[in-house]
Design a protein around this motif. Structure first.
Motif, PDB file in Angstrom:
ATOM      1  N   THR A   3     -39.582  42.239  20.356  1.00 41.68           N
ATOM      2  CA  THR A   3     -38.390  43.067  20.439  1.00 41.68           C
ATOM      3  C   THR A   3     -38.347  44.037  19.280  1.00 41.68           C
ATOM      4  O   THR A   3     -39.004  43.848  18.267  1.00 41.68           O
ATOM      5  CB  THR A   3     -37.130  42.194  20.417  1.00 41.68           C
ATOM      6  OG1 THR A   3     -37.121  41.474  19.186  1.00 41.68           O
ATOM      7  CG2 THR A   3     -37.103  41.239  21.586  1.00 41.68           C
ATOM      8  N   SER A   4     -37.556  45.063  19.445  1.00 43.42           N
ATOM      9  CA  SER A   4     -37.377  46.043  18.377  1.00 43.42           C
ATOM     10  C   SER A   4     -36.498  45.449  17.298  1.00 43.42           C
ATOM     11  O   SER A   4     -35.557  44.726  17.597  1.00 43.42           O
ATOM     12  CB  SER A   4     -36.708  47.304  18.927  1.00 43.42           C
ATOM     13  OG  SER A   4     -37.471  47.830  19.966  1.00 43.42           O
ATOM     14  N   ASN A  18     -29.925  44.710  27.795  1.00 40.10           N
ATOM     15  CA  ASN A  18     -29.870  43.859  28.981  1.00 40.10           C
ATOM     16  C   ASN A  18     -31.250  43.704  29.605  1.00 40.10           C
ATOM     17  O   ASN A  18     -31.633  42.603  30.020  1.00 40.10           O
ATOM     18  CB  ASN A  18     -28.877  44.437  29.997  1.00 40.10           C
ATOM     19  CG  ASN A  18     -28.646  43.500  31.151  1.00 40.10           C
ATOM     20  OD1 ASN A  18     -28.448  42.307  30.968  1.00 40.10           O
ATOM     21  ND2 ASN A  18     -28.673  44.031  32.355  1.00 40.10           N
ATOM     22  N   GLU A  19     -32.012  44.775  29.655  1.00 39.50           N
ATOM     23  CA  GLU A  19     -33.365  44.703  30.197  1.00 39.50           C
ATOM     24  C   GLU A  19     -34.234  43.770  29.352  1.00 39.50           C
ATOM     25  O   GLU A  19     -35.043  43.004  29.886  1.00 39.50           O
ATOM     26  CB  GLU A  19     -33.991  46.106  30.263  1.00 39.50           C
ATOM     27  CG  GLU A  19     -35.352  46.134  30.894  1.00 39.50           C
ATOM     28  CD  GLU A  19     -35.385  45.571  32.313  1.00 39.50           C
ATOM     29  OE1 GLU A  19     -36.392  44.917  32.660  1.00 39.50           O
ATOM     30  OE2 GLU A  19     -34.409  45.774  33.058  1.00 39.50           O
ATOM     31  N   GLU A  20     -34.051  43.813  28.050  1.00 38.18           N
ATOM     32  CA  GLU A  20     -34.809  42.928  27.178  1.00 38.18           C
ATOM     33  C   GLU A  20     -34.410  41.460  27.404  1.00 38.18           C
ATOM     34  O   GLU A  20     -35.263  40.573  27.386  1.00 38.18           O
ATOM     35  CB  GLU A  20     -34.581  43.329  25.721  1.00 38.18           C
ATOM     36  CG  GLU A  20     -35.662  42.826  24.811  1.00 38.18           C
ATOM     37  CD  GLU A  20     -35.628  43.497  23.458  1.00 38.18           C
ATOM     38  OE1 GLU A  20     -35.737  42.761  22.477  1.00 38.18           O
ATOM     39  OE2 GLU A  20     -35.508  44.730  23.388  1.00 38.18           O
ATOM     40  N   ILE A  21     -33.127  41.228  27.632  1.00 36.69           N
ATOM     41  CA  ILE A  21     -32.664  39.870  27.937  1.00 36.69           C
ATOM     42  C   ILE A  21     -33.289  39.387  29.239  1.00 36.69           C
ATOM     43  O   ILE A  21     -33.792  38.262  29.326  1.00 36.69           O
ATOM     44  CB  ILE A  21     -31.119  39.820  28.016  1.00 36.69           C
ATOM     45  CG1 ILE A  21     -30.517  40.026  26.627  1.00 36.69           C
ATOM     46  CG2 ILE A  21     -30.648  38.504  28.635  1.00 36.69           C
ATOM     47  CD1 ILE A  21     -29.013  40.255  26.625  1.00 36.69           C
ATOM     48  N   ALA A  26     -37.376  36.126  32.174  1.00 34.36           N
ATOM     49  CA  ALA A  26     -38.500  36.143  33.119  1.00 34.36           C
ATOM     50  C   ALA A  26     -39.750  35.535  32.487  1.00 34.36           C
ATOM     51  O   ALA A  26     -40.456  34.747  33.127  1.00 34.36           O
ATOM     52  CB  ALA A  26     -38.769  37.573  33.580  1.00 34.36           C
ATOM     53  N   ARG A  27     -40.011  35.908  31.228  1.00 37.65           N
ATOM     54  CA  ARG A  27     -41.187  35.361  30.530  1.00 37.65           C
ATOM     55  C   ARG A  27     -41.063  33.858  30.315  1.00 37.65           C
ATOM     56  O   ARG A  27     -42.059  33.136  30.315  1.00 37.65           O
ATOM     57  CB  ARG A  27     -41.358  36.018  29.158  1.00 37.65           C
ATOM     58  CG  ARG A  27     -41.874  37.414  29.178  1.00 37.65           C
ATOM     59  CD  ARG A  27     -42.279  37.887  27.787  1.00 37.65           C
ATOM     60  NE  ARG A  27     -41.283  37.645  26.748  1.00 37.65           N
ATOM     61  CZ  ARG A  27     -40.271  38.453  26.444  1.00 37.65           C
ATOM     62  NH1 ARG A  27     -40.106  39.581  27.112  1.00 37.65           N
ATOM     63  NH2 ARG A  27     -39.433  38.162  25.466  1.00 37.65           N
ATOM     64  N   ARG A  42     -29.563  36.448  19.492  1.00 37.51           N
ATOM     65  CA  ARG A  42     -29.589  37.719  18.769  1.00 37.51           C
ATOM     66  C   ARG A  42     -29.371  38.877  19.741  1.00 37.51           C
ATOM     67  O   ARG A  42     -28.595  39.796  19.474  1.00 37.51           O
ATOM     68  CB  ARG A  42     -30.914  37.912  18.021  1.00 37.51           C
ATOM     69  CG  ARG A  42     -30.920  39.175  17.160  1.00 37.51           C
ATOM     70  CD  ARG A  42     -32.308  39.567  16.719  1.00 37.51           C
ATOM     71  NE  ARG A  42     -33.181  39.978  17.814  1.00 37.51           N
ATOM     72  CZ  ARG A  42     -33.131  41.160  18.428  1.00 37.51           C
ATOM     73  NH1 ARG A  42     -32.228  42.051  18.102  1.00 37.51           N
ATOM     74  NH2 ARG A  42     -33.972  41.446  19.393  1.00 37.51           N
ATOM     75  N   LEU A  43     -30.014  38.811  20.889  1.00 34.10           N
ATOM     76  CA  LEU A  43     -29.863  39.858  21.899  1.00 34.10           C
ATOM     77  C   LEU A  43     -28.438  39.903  22.447  1.00 34.10           C
ATOM     78  O   LEU A  43     -27.907  40.991  22.705  1.00 34.10           O
ATOM     79  CB  LEU A  43     -30.869  39.664  23.027  1.00 34.10           C
ATOM     80  CG  LEU A  43     -32.315  39.993  22.676  1.00 34.10           C
ATOM     81  CD1 LEU A  43     -33.253  39.484  23.768  1.00 34.10           C
ATOM     82  CD2 LEU A  43     -32.503  41.480  22.440  1.00 34.10           C
TER      83      LEU A  43
END
Length: 59
Positions: A3-4, A18-21, A26-27, A42-43
């Motif tokens: 993540t950034s 939200n896309e990162e969450i 998914a991963r 954190r997200l």
């Protein structure tokens, strides 16, 4: 996918966070490791900040 880093004074959009969450879940296959749980928390904090900015800008 790393993540950034959070940069003080800079808030990514709620949609980006939200896309990162979603990607994190998914991963993980739906089961977070302790490290994944910390990343998720954190997200969530970052997402909530982004939502507040979005609402303030819309007002």
């Amino acid at each position: 996918m790393p993540t950034s880093p959070v940069v003080p004074g800079f808030v990514r959009s709620a949609a980006v966070v939200n896309e990162e969450i979603r990607a994190l879940w998914a991963r993980s296959g739906g089961v977070l490791t302790p490290e994944g749980q910390r990343e998720y928390e954190r997200l969530l904090v970052e997402w909530a900040a982004a939502v507040r900015v979005d609402v303030a800008e819309a007002a």
